[in-house]
Design a protein around this motif. Structure first.
Motif, PDB file in Angstrom:
ATOM      1  N   TRP A 164      11.425  41.398  12.854  1.00 44.61           N
ATOM      2  CA  TRP A 164      12.579  40.517  12.956  1.00 44.61           C
ATOM      3  C   TRP A 164      12.511  39.676  14.214  1.00 44.61           C
ATOM      4  CZ3 TRP A 164      16.708  40.520   9.362  1.00 44.61           C
ATOM      5  CH2 TRP A 164      16.636  41.517   8.388  1.00 44.61           C
ATOM      6  N   SER A 178      21.701  35.489  15.405  1.00 40.34           N
ATOM      7  CA  SER A 178      21.405  35.905  14.046  1.00 40.34           C
ATOM      8  C   SER A 178      20.030  36.565  14.057  1.00 40.34           C
ATOM      9  CB  SER A 178      21.413  34.702  13.103  1.00 40.34           C
ATOM     10  OG  SER A 178      22.670  34.052  13.124  1.00 40.34           O
ATOM     11  N   PHE A 180      16.482  37.256  11.752  1.00 40.59           N
ATOM     12  CA  PHE A 180      15.749  36.704  10.610  1.00 40.59           C
ATOM     13  C   PHE A 180      14.400  37.389  10.489  1.00 40.59           C
ATOM     14  CE2 PHE A 180      13.008  33.359   8.648  1.00 40.59           C
ATOM     15  CZ  PHE A 180      13.665  33.281   7.426  1.00 40.59           C
ATOM     16  N   GLU A 182      10.868  36.844   8.593  1.00 37.24           N
ATOM     17  CA  GLU A 182      10.105  35.787   7.935  1.00 37.24           C
ATOM     18  C   GLU A 182       9.486  36.242   6.619  1.00 37.24           C
ATOM     19  OE1 GLU A 182       8.625  32.153   7.165  1.00 37.24           O
ATOM     20  OE2 GLU A 182       9.710  32.564   9.037  1.00 37.24           O
ATOM     21  N   ARG A 185      12.364  36.435   4.212  1.00 40.98           N
ATOM     22  CA  ARG A 185      13.427  35.479   4.523  1.00 40.98           C
ATOM     23  C   ARG A 185      14.813  36.123   4.429  1.00 40.98           C
ATOM     24  NH1 ARG A 185      11.315  32.459   0.642  1.00 40.98           N
ATOM     25  NH2 ARG A 185      13.313  31.591  -0.032  1.00 40.98           N
ATOM     26  N   LEU A 187      18.188  37.368   6.130  1.00 43.44           N
ATOM     27  CA  LEU A 187      18.967  36.855   7.253  1.00 43.44           C
ATOM     28  C   LEU A 187      20.203  37.714   7.472  1.00 43.44           C
ATOM     29  CD1 LEU A 187      19.643  34.572   9.345  1.00 43.44           C
ATOM     30  CD2 LEU A 187      20.786  33.376   7.458  1.00 43.44           C
ATOM     31  N   LEU A 232      20.081  27.608  10.561  1.00 43.34           N
ATOM     32  CA  LEU A 232      19.962  28.711   9.613  1.00 43.34           C
ATOM     33  C   LEU A 232      19.692  28.201   8.201  1.00 43.34           C
ATOM     34  CD1 LEU A 232      22.765  31.124  10.882  1.00 43.34           C
ATOM     35  CD2 LEU A 232      20.310  31.223  11.335  1.00 43.34           C
ATOM     36  N   LEU A 235      16.061  27.527   7.406  1.00 39.75           N
ATOM     37  CA  LEU A 235      15.203  28.692   7.175  1.00 39.75           C
ATOM     38  C   LEU A 235      15.091  29.027   5.691  1.00 39.75           C
ATOM     39  CD1 LEU A 235      16.533  31.031  10.014  1.00 39.75           C
ATOM     40  CD2 LEU A 235      14.447  29.642  10.055  1.00 39.75           C
ATOM     41  N   PRO A 237      16.989  30.990   3.663  1.00 37.55           N
ATOM     42  CA  PRO A 237      16.986  32.444   3.475  1.00 37.55           C
ATOM     43  C   PRO A 237      17.063  32.826   2.000  1.00 37.55           C
ATOM     44  CG  PRO A 237      19.132  31.680   4.246  1.00 37.55           C
ATOM     45  CD  PRO A 237      18.201  30.508   4.358  1.00 37.55           C
ATOM     46  N   VAL A 240      21.282  36.994   2.401  1.00 39.56           N
ATOM     47  CA  VAL A 240      22.002  37.016   3.663  1.00 39.56           C
ATOM     48  C   VAL A 240      23.110  38.049   3.602  1.00 39.56           C
ATOM     49  CG1 VAL A 240      23.666  35.203   2.999  1.00 39.56           C
ATOM     50  CG2 VAL A 240      23.181  35.618   5.421  1.00 39.56           C
TER      51      VAL A 240
END
Length: 277
Positions: A164, A178, A180, A182, A185, A187, A232, A235, A237, A240
């Protein structure tokens, strides 16, 4: 961990019986403490897990009960705080004392959780809901966590969470973060944006799911808040979990998050703040 004793109220026992985390991914689960989520990062039964946020006060026993059901007697390696508002740090001191573990927060939040500064008071004029009206009475001075608190590294890494990265997402508070990951993805957005209209008690209690900006009554820098949402959204995501509301995933998540990013002023900023914004 000791179970609730016979001297506790029947109401407390009832809550404890239902203190169980809901799994979102195989290594992410969440437990709702009244109005806010606490998040468990780690597979069921893992010895290497981390707690993100600590809910409101007086929920430490219930959080520990949910943790025991998921991880057995294994204690977390640390507590990570997305920010220092009362509904995210309320049970932090009790949990850190019981588990004998460190707490981490962004350096710009340190003064607010060590007794040096108070957050601005709530704004009752935004949102038009019960929680907005009550917000001036919400605590702005937090428990002193000096004994346990540490600043998060400035390189974006997060202790005990190798996969993370920390993203500084200010606006709701100066040092809001936040988390994240990768590779999938995933979040954890804290209150940078949320999936329920937090100003409305009706929406909170029925958990009507829709992406909204940060809780307006406690957000004081809307330009930073907009920049954080845009970052954000970029990204993209896949899933989430936010500080308030239910998890979201897939196409619906990205559509609503991009709508919020592109129309932040109209969708999130209170009308009387828009000229300043």
């Amino acid at each position: 961990m000791d179970k609730i004793g016979h001297n506790d109220s029947s109401n407390e026992k009832l809550h404890m019986e239902h203190a169980e985390a809901e799994q979102m991914l195989d290594d992410i689960a969440f437990y709702r403490t009244l109005i806010v989520n606490v998040i468990f990062i780690g597979k069921e039964g893992s010895e290497d897990w981390v707690l993100v946020d600590c809910g409101v006060k007086h929920y430490s026993k219930r959080i520990m009960e949910a943790a025991e059901k998921r991880f057995g007697t294994n204690k977390p390696k640390a507590i990570i705080l997305t920010h220092g508002h009362f509904d995210h740090v309320g049970s932090a001191k009790q949990l850190a004392e019981e588990w004998k573990i460190p707490i981490y927060i962004h350096p710009m939040e340190m003064d607010y959780v060590t007794g040096k500064r108070d957050y601005p008071g709530g704004d009752p004029t935004v949102g038009g809901g019960l929680f907005s009206l009550l917000s001036p009475f919400f605590p702005t001075h937090q428990a002193d966590l000096s004994k346990y608190i540490h600043p998060l590294p400035t390189d974006g890494s997060i202790p005990f969470l190798e996969d993370w990265k920390m993203i500084h997402t200010p606006g709701h508070t100066p040092g809001h973060i936040s988390l994240f990951r990768e590779k999938d993805r995933a979040l954890i957005a804290g209150d940078a944006f949320i999936t329920v209209k937090q100003e409305s008690s009706t929406a909170v209690f029925i958990q009507h799911q829709h992406i909204h900006g940060p809780p307006a009554y406690f957000t004081h820098n809307w330009e930073d808040a907009e920049a954080s949402v845009k970052e954000l959204a970029s990204l993209q995501p896949s899933v989430v979990i936010t500080g308030h509301g239910l998890p979201m995933e897939g196409e619906l998540l990205n559509k609503q998050l991009h709508d919020l990013a592109e129309n932040f002023k109209e969708l999130a900023v209170p009308k009387h703040n828009r000229k300043i914004h």
